[in-house]
Design a protein around this motif. Structure first.
Motif, PDB file in Angstrom:
ATOM      1  N   GLY B  87     -89.172   9.209  11.650  1.00  0.00           N
ATOM      2  CA  GLY B  87     -90.253   9.140  10.663  1.00  0.00           C
ATOM      3  C   GLY B  87     -91.602   9.306  11.331  1.00  0.00           C
ATOM      4  N   ILE B  88     -92.578   9.639  10.482  1.00  0.00           N
ATOM      5  CA  ILE B  88     -93.933   9.910  10.963  1.00  0.00           C
ATOM      6  C   ILE B  88     -94.919   9.004  10.226  1.00  0.00           C
ATOM      7  N   GLY B  89     -95.789   8.356  10.980  1.00  0.00           N
ATOM      8  CA  GLY B  89     -96.862   7.563  10.367  1.00  0.00           C
ATOM      9  C   GLY B  89     -98.215   8.123  10.774  1.00  0.00           C
ATOM     10  N   LEU B 474     -95.003   2.332  10.945  1.00  0.00           N
ATOM     11  CA  LEU B 474     -95.012   2.694   9.518  1.00  0.00           C
ATOM     12  C   LEU B 474     -94.138   3.916   9.278  1.00  0.00           C
ATOM     13  N   GLY B 475     -94.114   4.845  10.265  1.00  0.00           N
ATOM     14  CA  GLY B 475     -93.206   5.993  10.173  1.00  0.00           C
ATOM     15  C   GLY B 475     -91.746   5.539  10.130  1.00  0.00           C
ATOM     16  N   ALA B 476     -91.414   4.559  10.978  1.00  0.00           N
ATOM     17  CA  ALA B 476     -90.035   4.048  11.012  1.00  0.00           C
ATOM     18  C   ALA B 476     -89.692   3.325   9.717  1.00  0.00           C
ATOM     19  N   PRO B 481     -84.129   1.692   5.711  1.00  0.00           N
ATOM     20  CA  PRO B 481     -83.100   0.921   6.422  1.00  0.00           C
ATOM     21  C   PRO B 481     -81.900   1.770   6.852  1.00  0.00           C
ATOM     22  N   ASP B 482     -81.557   2.729   6.051  1.00  0.00           N
ATOM     23  CA  ASP B 482     -80.367   3.512   6.389  1.00  0.00           C
ATOM     24  C   ASP B 482     -80.575   4.292   7.684  1.00  0.00           C
ATOM     25  N   ALA B 483     -81.778   4.759   7.894  1.00  0.00           N
ATOM     26  CA  ALA B 483     -82.057   5.543   9.098  1.00  0.00           C
ATOM     27  C   ALA B 483     -82.275   4.662  10.318  1.00  0.00           C
ATOM     28  N   THR B 484     -82.907   3.478  10.113  1.00  0.00           N
ATOM     29  CA  THR B 484     -83.338   2.686  11.270  1.00  0.00           C
ATOM     30  C   THR B 484     -82.572   1.396  11.465  1.00  0.00           C
ATOM     31  N   PHE B 486     -83.507  -1.291  10.091  1.00  0.00           N
ATOM     32  CA  PHE B 486     -84.465  -2.384   9.838  1.00  0.00           C
ATOM     33  C   PHE B 486     -84.406  -2.766   8.367  1.00  0.00           C
ATOM     34  N   ALA B 487     -84.055  -4.044   8.096  1.00  0.00           N
ATOM     35  CA  ALA B 487     -83.872  -4.480   6.715  1.00  0.00           C
ATOM     36  C   ALA B 487     -85.183  -4.440   5.929  1.00  0.00           C
ATOM     37  N   ASP B 488     -86.255  -4.783   6.592  1.00  0.00           N
ATOM     38  CA  ASP B 488     -87.546  -4.748   5.902  1.00  0.00           C
ATOM     39  C   ASP B 488     -88.655  -4.511   6.922  1.00  0.00           C
ATOM     40  N   SER B 489     -89.889  -4.487   6.423  1.00  0.00           N
ATOM     41  CA  SER B 489     -90.975  -4.137   7.329  1.00  0.00           C
ATOM     42  C   SER B 489     -91.202  -5.213   8.385  1.00  0.00           C
ATOM     43  N   ALA B 490     -90.999  -6.489   8.029  1.00  0.00           N
ATOM     44  CA  ALA B 490     -91.201  -7.558   9.008  1.00  0.00           C
ATOM     45  C   ALA B 490     -90.250  -7.387  10.190  1.00  0.00           C
ATOM     46  N   VAL B 491     -89.018  -7.027   9.898  1.00  0.00           N
ATOM     47  CA  VAL B 491     -88.030  -6.819  10.961  1.00  0.00           C
ATOM     48  C   VAL B 491     -88.433  -5.622  11.827  1.00  0.00           C
TER      49      VAL B 491
END
Lengths: 538, 538
Positions: B87-89, B474-476, B481-484, B486-491
């Motif tokens: 992803g790109i931020g 932010l890109g990630a 979640p499927d790509a990374t 990470f369940a949510d942004s905090a994680v």
């Protein structure tokens, strides 16, 4: 050319100066002599015991020895004979005071007291009496002593009764042995004219400004003194003998012994003593009512003679015959002036004063919104509060050192304007301004700002020895009209300062456009000062 | 080791930076490219006509060209392939904004507009809109616009609508030709993902903080805009097409043309843009609610995520999804921080900063009674008044430069404490403190004073590139979640800042005895601040 000369003796902190001035104001000779013991701050003479840090004494033997030597030297310089001297005036630091015996012997020179610090003359700057000063102020406020009004509501650490009370508390044996408490200047005049202790000529100036004395009410009451400390109850009645004499009034004629010691004629008229700063008033030509004499140095003392006494809240020190006979002498002051400028220049890391002055001079009145309140050493007149502190407001990232410095100079000028407004509001006329002391000669920008803020010309007489000349003038006044031809003190002052005033003085004219500009800036200063005052009290 | 990488693009004032970070927070590559045209402040490209002094523009062609080059360089450094990029931020200075055509062409690159200054992207620091800002504020206050509360009662000179209105007043032909008004960051993301103007992905961050937009009420009303100027009535409806997307939400997939230009894979998820300072929040590990991120530099921006919106008077900028999806982002600030310290050191003529710091560190909390109010550039939070000015009180002749300097550092710390107390009083939790930007790394005394005044530890993450890492994170997050995983942004934030936080960060612990001492000094500061505020208003 008349060969009538007046002798002025100017007793300072390190030395005494003798000047001989003729009745046209021509200084014929001047000689300074250091005191052999200087200031006594480390150990007493003949002792190696360290004194407390705030202690400062002088040796009374030095006063006589050094002044006699200075007079002989000045007489020789001038080629004068004893008969030429029409009168002698004495100014002295104050409150420099000592305990003595009724025969005039300073207690420190009496048997068994030479090793007791409290027996020595306490120099004006001796600061050992803080606790006692606090107590005196507390009791005076509680009892709402009427005389507090004359001193702006506060008794100073350096004054007469605090120094007596300090002696009582630190060394009661000295207090008990002291038969006479006396100002150094009064002691000196007493020695010059001789006589009994009950006839000791005390200066209305020193008594009025430093010992809460007034012609109407005398010294503080027995009740007040007893309330401070029961042991002090009768000190004024029993240990402060003498008669009150105004500066310029004759304390007596020179006694035989001192005539011999000084090489002068017995019977030569001697004026009552005067505080050194106050001697500067006649010494710069202010022999009339309404001339505000600004003695500007480390701090400033602004003095004024007036025909009437008007209680102006916050004006410290209103004394009848306090400076010149026949007038009420008003003394007001600013606690940090030269000190404040030195401090802010050090604070700003400035080495090149000329460049700073130049930059500050280029800034418009009001310092681009920077306001200073210069209570860096408390506020003397009109708030009489040593606990007040200074500040700067209106600061922004585009301001530089010159703004801050100029604002500090302006604060000093606003402080004078505040005092002048207060005096005028209470019916005390202020008609003209005379600046003296070291600062006006060294800081032309400052004097210009004063003139602009006041909207009035400021005269800088061509002398830095105002007090010594003033003492000589008081000697001439004390000699009386028959001897000098001067009808009154105003005539004497005008004649004898003719060489340093008028065309000989520098007159700094106000820029009235700038004066108009200062109206809003002064208002802002007063608002800021009121704010900082509330802040300290709050 | 996973080869999944997030790409962060950090668009600054002079250059753009591309970073590649893996999902464990390891920075694999970073490359900076200057903009060929830099800041445009003297003349427009291809012209020799001088621009007005307050003007500052950028070239939109630079944004694409320089960032593509930076990405290619970073990819090469990392040995990465297009498929590695999850992803790109994008973070961007703000409010940097431009007029464009509906097909995305910047107006300055359209026929006939290259020589018209108003057609060019106005950089955040372009200060040409003072008159228009005043008018907008005047009308908003008169109409008591509800949205004013969210901005502490004032619209900034650098914001979106002032810059539009300036264009209308200076060059109506440009205003008329502008089909789309858009933030630079949004324009960049629009170019990356392609699509119609009506589908233009606008950042809730930029819109919320710079264009008075909110999720509830949208942009300021047609009535308000018409009251400012009748010609502006429909600008939001007709010239600001698009949809609102939060930073960390996917704006779209990379379009074919840009995939080609950047050497990346078509369809790579692209996050909505974020303001550069705000990207620093996730970039220093603050992915949770309650962490106050203090971005400390010339001035300071303090940002915080919270679960709820609480109107706190004087807190400027509360935006839903303003920093991270799902949170209310709070932005507060101090107008002079590093600037104030530089200024006072210059004012004090200090060359040896280390010695000054040492002397200031040796002084007890409270600077011996010297109080500073550091409004040398006005006060941002909480008073939002650029006309306020700073000051120093409590000054005495025994104070030196170190007292004044320490008081200035303390004022800065008190300012933060005031903001924190205000937030907490209004129910906005502040649980921990993170300091970033240049200052915390250079001025340890300052951070210690902050910790002591706040009575809380301060974490200084081991990075000076928070915004670029934040953009990558932010890109990630936008990749999902499927790509990374990470369940949510905090994680995501926690994982990707693991290399600069925790044991890698410096933790400055408070001295709680000093914290207790600061209680009275802080009270004194607040009293002094209230006094100076009244003084300016009075």
């Amino acid at each position: 050319m008349s060969n009538q000369l007046a002798l002025g003796l100017d007793f300072g902190t390190e030395s005494v100066r003798a000047v001989l001035v003729d009745l046209s104001g021509d200084e014929r000779a001047a000689a300074s002599m250091n005191y052999p013991h200087g200031q006594i701050t480390k150990t007493l003479p003949g002792s190696d015991q360290a004194l407390e840090p705030l202690f400062a004494f002088q040796h009374p033997g030095d006063w006589i020895a050094s002044s006699a030597q200075a007079v002989r030297s000045a007489m020789q310089q001038a080629g004068a004979t004893a008969d030429d001297i029409v009168g002698i005036g004495v100014d002295f630091t104050s409150c420099t005071m000592l305990p003595a015996l009724r025969d005039g012997t300073p207690l420190c020179m009496a048997d068994g007291f030479a090793d007791r610090p409290m027996a020595w003359p306490k120099l004006w700057k001796h600061h050992g009496a803080q606790k006692q000063t606090d107590r005196i102020n507390e009791v005076a406020r509680q009892r709402k002593e009427a005389w507090l009004d004359r001193y702006g509501g506060i008794v100073g650490l350096e004054w007469f009764f605090p120094k007596i009370y300090e002696t009582l508390e630190r060394d009661q044996a000295v207090y008990d042995a002291a038969e006479v408490w006396v100002e150094g200047g009064d002691w000196l005049v007493w020695q010059l004219v001789g006589g009994e202790a009950d006839d000791l000529p005390r200066s209305t100036c020193q008594a009025g400004y430093k010992a809460m004395w007034s012609a109407e009410d005398g010294y503080p009451s027995r009740d007040f003194l007893a309330a401070v400390d029961a042991r002090l109850a009768d000190v004024a009645e029993t240990k402060m003998p003498g008669r009150m004499v105004a500066p310029g009034q004759q304390a007596g004629g020179l006694c035989a012994a001192m005539a011999e010691a000084f090489g002068l004629r017995e019977g030569t008229p001697v004026s009552a003593a005067i505080i050194d700063a106050h001697a500067g008033v006649p010494g710069v030509g202010a022999g009339d009512a309404g001339a505000l004499v600004m003695v500007m140095g480390t701090s400033s003392c602004h003095m004024l003679n007036a025909v009437e006494q008007k209680a102006a809240p916050g004006v410290a020190g209103i004394v009848r015959d306090g400076i010149l006979p026949g007038y009420y002498g008003y003394e007001t002051g600013q606690a940090a002036v030269g000190d404040a400028f030195d401090w802010i220049r050090r604070m700003l890391g400035v080495d090149d004063f000329a460049k700073l002055d130049e930059a500050a001079a280029a800034i418009e009145p009001g310092s681009d919104g920077v306001t200073c309140v210069d209570w860096f050493n408390g506020c003397r007149t009109p708030l009489m509060d040593g606990a007040l502190r200074g500040g700067y407001t209106g600061l922004s990232l585009h301001h530089g050192p010159a703004h801050v410095y100029r604002a500090t100079l302006e604060a000093s000028a606003y402080g004078v304007r505040w005092i002048v407004e207060l005096l005028r509001e209470h019916g005390v006329p202020v008609d003209r301004f005379v600046a003296t002391g070291g600062l006006p000669h060294h800081n032309p920008l400052l004097v210009q700002i004063y003139a602009d803020v006041l909207g009035a010309p400021i005269e800088i007489p061509n002398t830095t020895q105002g007090p010594a000349l003033g003492a000589a003038i008081l000697g001439a006044i004390a000699a009386g009209p028959d001897a000098t031809g001067f009808a009154d003190s105003a005539v004497a002052v005008a004649a004898m300062t003719a060489r340093i005033t008028g065309e000989h003085a520098r007159i700094v004219q106000p820029d009235m456009a700038r004066h108009a500009d200062y109206e809003t800036h002064y208002t802002r200063y007063r608002r800021t000062a009121a704010m900082l005052q509330r802040d300290t009290e709050g």
